[in-house]
Scaffold this active site. Structure first.
Site, PDB file in Angstrom:
ATOM      1  N   TYR A 141       0.821  -1.215   0.000  1.00 52.34           N
ATOM      2  CA  TYR A 141       0.000   0.000   0.000  1.00 52.34           C
ATOM      3  C   TYR A 141       0.855   1.266   0.000  1.00 52.34           C
ATOM      4  O   TYR A 141       0.399   2.322  -0.417  1.00 52.34           O
ATOM      5  CB  TYR A 141      -0.891   0.042   1.246  1.00 52.34           C
ATOM      6  CG  TYR A 141      -2.189  -0.709   1.132  1.00 52.34           C
ATOM      7  CD1 TYR A 141      -2.220  -2.042   0.762  1.00 52.34           C
ATOM      8  CD2 TYR A 141      -3.393  -0.077   1.415  1.00 52.34           C
ATOM      9  CE1 TYR A 141      -3.407  -2.725   0.679  1.00 52.34           C
ATOM     10  CE2 TYR A 141      -4.590  -0.756   1.341  1.00 52.34           C
ATOM     11  CZ  TYR A 141      -4.592  -2.087   0.969  1.00 52.34           C
ATOM     12  OH  TYR A 141      -5.782  -2.754   0.897  1.00 52.34           O
ATOM     13  N   LYS A 188       3.198 -15.331   1.908  1.00 53.45           N
ATOM     14  CA  LYS A 188       3.336 -16.027   0.619  1.00 53.45           C
ATOM     15  C   LYS A 188       4.831 -16.287   0.433  1.00 53.45           C
ATOM     16  O   LYS A 188       5.459 -15.845  -0.534  1.00 53.45           O
ATOM     17  CB  LYS A 188       2.743 -15.137  -0.500  1.00 53.45           C
ATOM     18  CG  LYS A 188       2.647 -15.792  -1.859  1.00 53.45           C
ATOM     19  CD  LYS A 188       1.562 -16.838  -1.979  1.00 53.45           C
ATOM     20  CE  LYS A 188       1.652 -17.516  -3.340  1.00 53.45           C
ATOM     21  NZ  LYS A 188       0.745 -18.672  -3.475  1.00 53.45           N
ATOM     22  N   ASP A 221      -2.978 -18.334   0.210  1.00 49.55           N
ATOM     23  CA  ASP A 221      -4.016 -18.973  -0.622  1.00 49.55           C
ATOM     24  C   ASP A 221      -4.696 -20.106   0.152  1.00 49.55           C
ATOM     25  O   ASP A 221      -5.919 -20.235   0.153  1.00 49.55           O
ATOM     26  CB  ASP A 221      -3.448 -19.445  -1.979  1.00 49.55           C
ATOM     27  CG  ASP A 221      -2.111 -20.141  -1.870  1.00 49.55           C
ATOM     28  OD1 ASP A 221      -1.548 -20.233  -0.754  1.00 49.55           O
ATOM     29  OD2 ASP A 221      -1.603 -20.623  -2.911  1.00 49.55           O
ATOM     30  N   ASP A 245      -6.389  -7.193   4.264  1.00 43.35           N
ATOM     31  CA  ASP A 245      -7.547  -6.526   3.651  1.00 43.35           C
ATOM     32  C   ASP A 245      -8.462  -7.564   3.012  1.00 43.35           C
ATOM     33  O   ASP A 245      -9.673  -7.583   3.227  1.00 43.35           O
ATOM     34  CB  ASP A 245      -7.050  -5.515   2.607  1.00 43.35           C
ATOM     35  CG  ASP A 245      -8.199  -4.822   1.895  1.00 43.35           C
ATOM     36  OD1 ASP A 245      -9.148  -4.408   2.564  1.00 43.35           O
ATOM     37  OD2 ASP A 245      -8.142  -4.710   0.646  1.00 43.35           O
ATOM     38  N   ASP A 249     -12.468  -9.300   4.472  1.00 43.34           N
ATOM     39  CA  ASP A 249     -13.773  -9.237   3.776  1.00 43.34           C
ATOM     40  C   ASP A 249     -14.306 -10.655   3.596  1.00 43.34           C
ATOM     41  O   ASP A 249     -15.509 -10.909   3.737  1.00 43.34           O
ATOM     42  CB  ASP A 249     -13.649  -8.572   2.394  1.00 43.34           C
ATOM     43  CG  ASP A 249     -13.915  -7.060   2.427  1.00 43.34           C
ATOM     44  OD1 ASP A 249     -13.688  -6.438   3.496  1.00 43.34           O
ATOM     45  OD2 ASP A 249     -14.341  -6.494   1.398  1.00 43.34           O
TER      46      ASP A 249
HETATM   47  C1  IPM Z   1     -10.318  -1.237   4.258  1.00 50.66           C
HETATM   48  C2  IPM Z   1     -10.435  -0.587   2.889  1.00 50.66           C
HETATM   49  C3  IPM Z   1      -9.240   0.305   2.632  1.00 50.66           C
HETATM   50  C4  IPM Z   1      -8.002  -0.598   2.618  1.00 50.66           C
HETATM   51  C5  IPM Z   1      -9.291   1.157   1.346  1.00 50.66           C
HETATM   52  C6  IPM Z   1     -10.530   1.978   1.254  1.00 50.66           C
HETATM   53  C7  IPM Z   1      -8.078   2.054   1.259  1.00 50.66           C
HETATM   54  O1  IPM Z   1     -10.617  -1.549   1.908  1.00 50.66           O
HETATM   55  O2  IPM Z   1     -10.188  -0.499   5.244  1.00 50.66           O
HETATM   56  O3  IPM Z   1     -10.375  -2.454   4.348  1.00 50.66           O
HETATM   57  O4  IPM Z   1      -7.729  -1.256   1.600  1.00 50.66           O
HETATM   58  O5  IPM Z   1      -7.308  -0.622   3.627  1.00 50.66           O
HETATM   59 MN    MN Z   2     -10.991  -3.560   2.712  1.00 48.88          MN
END
Ligand code: IPM
Ligand code: MN
Ligand code: NAD
Length: 366
Positions: A141, A188, A221, A245, A249
């Protein structure tokens, strides 16, 4: 206690879920007699529209002076065509960096009322309770990059130092000591140099400083699969910025929706009360597809309030009161459409918030 809390609503559903969270915070103040000094500042697209930049200096200064910061979400199609340095997301990344919040804690529990709302079978899910520690201010990032150029090239670089890995690994080690004593470090290392440094550093650190903690290494993975296959096996999951990240999710889907997962971002900075000056935010984004409809799930933002009370103010009883009120609202079958099985019976954001406030004011042992 008195605390200075900065609220950054942001974009899309950000203001809707943050308003719900603010009401929860104010109800906690009333019930437990705390004094909150709340101040709202723009960030992301809202700040671009208002001040021409995604993280105006007033917003940053207020965040740096606060005891804790609570954020909604940033981003949306309106600002997607802007040059990269002016995107709303850049404001959030700059805030994380400036606050020095290198460790992003993303706890996941499949609370009892959610068991039957998950896409996974309840018998697979029961007992799921883990926390992902995501490195937040380094890695791909923040590495050097080349935006797409006229030669049709672009690159991003992933860079880590031993010191960056050690400080976030210590957070995972400390958490494991208070939990089940098990850390799964995800990388990884079969392909990436940064992952080989990660694995070596974590192994040496745990041998030296956390000999009683069980450490396992997993390739990212395979971990993506194992989080779904055996969700209740995990305790603390330690990983780099981008892997964390993505995996969180995915993990959120275990609860049936992205709308339930809170996060706490912590670093070395301490607030006036001697606790970490944290940045608290749901893990979900600005959900432009449902913004303005009063149907967003504010649970993640409310549970972020609980994390704020716990980590930045040392108010464990208050934190649990918020968690219990949210769980009680789910149990009462007041569910926003992302969780409701029959959309016709779903609750709005406002109705769900009222229900949580009801349980917060009239606590019920759940
Ligand atoms: C999160 C989001 C952020 C990230 C983006 C919006 C920069 O996806 O907080 O998970 O990737 O960290
Ligand atoms: Mn995110
Ligand atoms: P998203 O998380 O905004 O939405 C993904 C899906 O989940 C959508 O269908 C959305 O409706 C649903 N969803 C998310 N949160 C929900 C909630 N609380 N209640 C009900 N449903 C919910 O991800 P995206 O669509 O990929 O990204 C949209 C924008 O948000 C992008 O600009 C992205 O950069 C930004 N983003 C910001 C943050 C942040 O501010 N921390 C995090 C992730 C994405």
């Amino acid at each position: 206690m008195d605390a200075r809390i900065v609220l950054l609503p942001g974009d899309g559903i950000g203001p809707e879920v943050l308003w719900a969270a603010q009401q929860v915070l104010e109800a906690v103040g009333r019930r437990f007699r705390h004094q909150w000094d709340l101040a709202v500042y723009p960030i992301g697209g809202a700040a671009l529209d208002e001040a021409g930049e995604p993280l105006p200096p007033e917003t940053l200064n207020a965040a740096l002076r606060a005891d804790a910061v609570l954020l909604g979400a940033v981003g949306g199609p309106k600002w997607d065509a802007l040059p990269p340095e002016r995107r709303p997301e850049r404001g959030l990344l700059a805030l994380r960096k400036a606050m020095g919040t290198f460790a992003n804690l993303r706890p996941l529990r499949v609370w009892q009322p959610l068991l039957h709302l998950s896409p996974l079978r309840p018998d697979r899910l029961r007992g799921t309770d883990f926390i992902v520690v995501r490195e937040l201010t380094g890695g791909i990032y923040f590495g050097a990059r080349q935006e797409p150029n006229e030669r049709g090239e672009a690159w991003d670089t992933m860079h880590y130092t031993r010191a960056e890995i050690e400080r976030v690994a210590r957070i995972a080690g400390d958490l494991a000591r208070q939990r089940e004593g098990f850390v799964a470090s995800v990388d990884k290392a079969n392909v990436l140099a940064t992952s080989r440094l990660w694995r070596r550093t974590v192994t040496e650190l745990f041998k030296r400083e956390y000999p009683e903690v069980r450490l396992e290494h997993r390739l990212v993975d395979a971990m993506a699969m194992d989080i779904i296959r055996r969700p209740n096996k995990w305790d603390v999951i330690l990983t780099a910025n981008m892997f964390g990240d993505i995996l969180t999710d995915e993990a959120a889907a275990l609860t049936g929706t992205l709308g339930t997962l809170p996060s706490a971002s912590l670093g070395d900075a301490r607030n006036r009360h001697g606790y970490p000056r944290g940045l608290y935010e749901p893990i979900h984004g600005s959900a432009p597809d449902i913004a303005g409809l009063d149907i967003a799930n504010p649970s993640a933002a409310m549970l972020s309030v609980a994390l704020l009370l716990r980590h930045s103010l040392g108010l464990e009883v208050e934190a649990q009161a918020v968690e219990q009120a949210v769980v009680a609202a789910w149990a009462s079958r007041c569910l926003t459409p992302d969780l409701a099985c029959e959309p016709g019976n779903a609750c709005t954001t406002s109705a769900f918030t009222e229900r949580v406030l009801h349980y917060l004011e009239r606590p019920r042992r759940y």
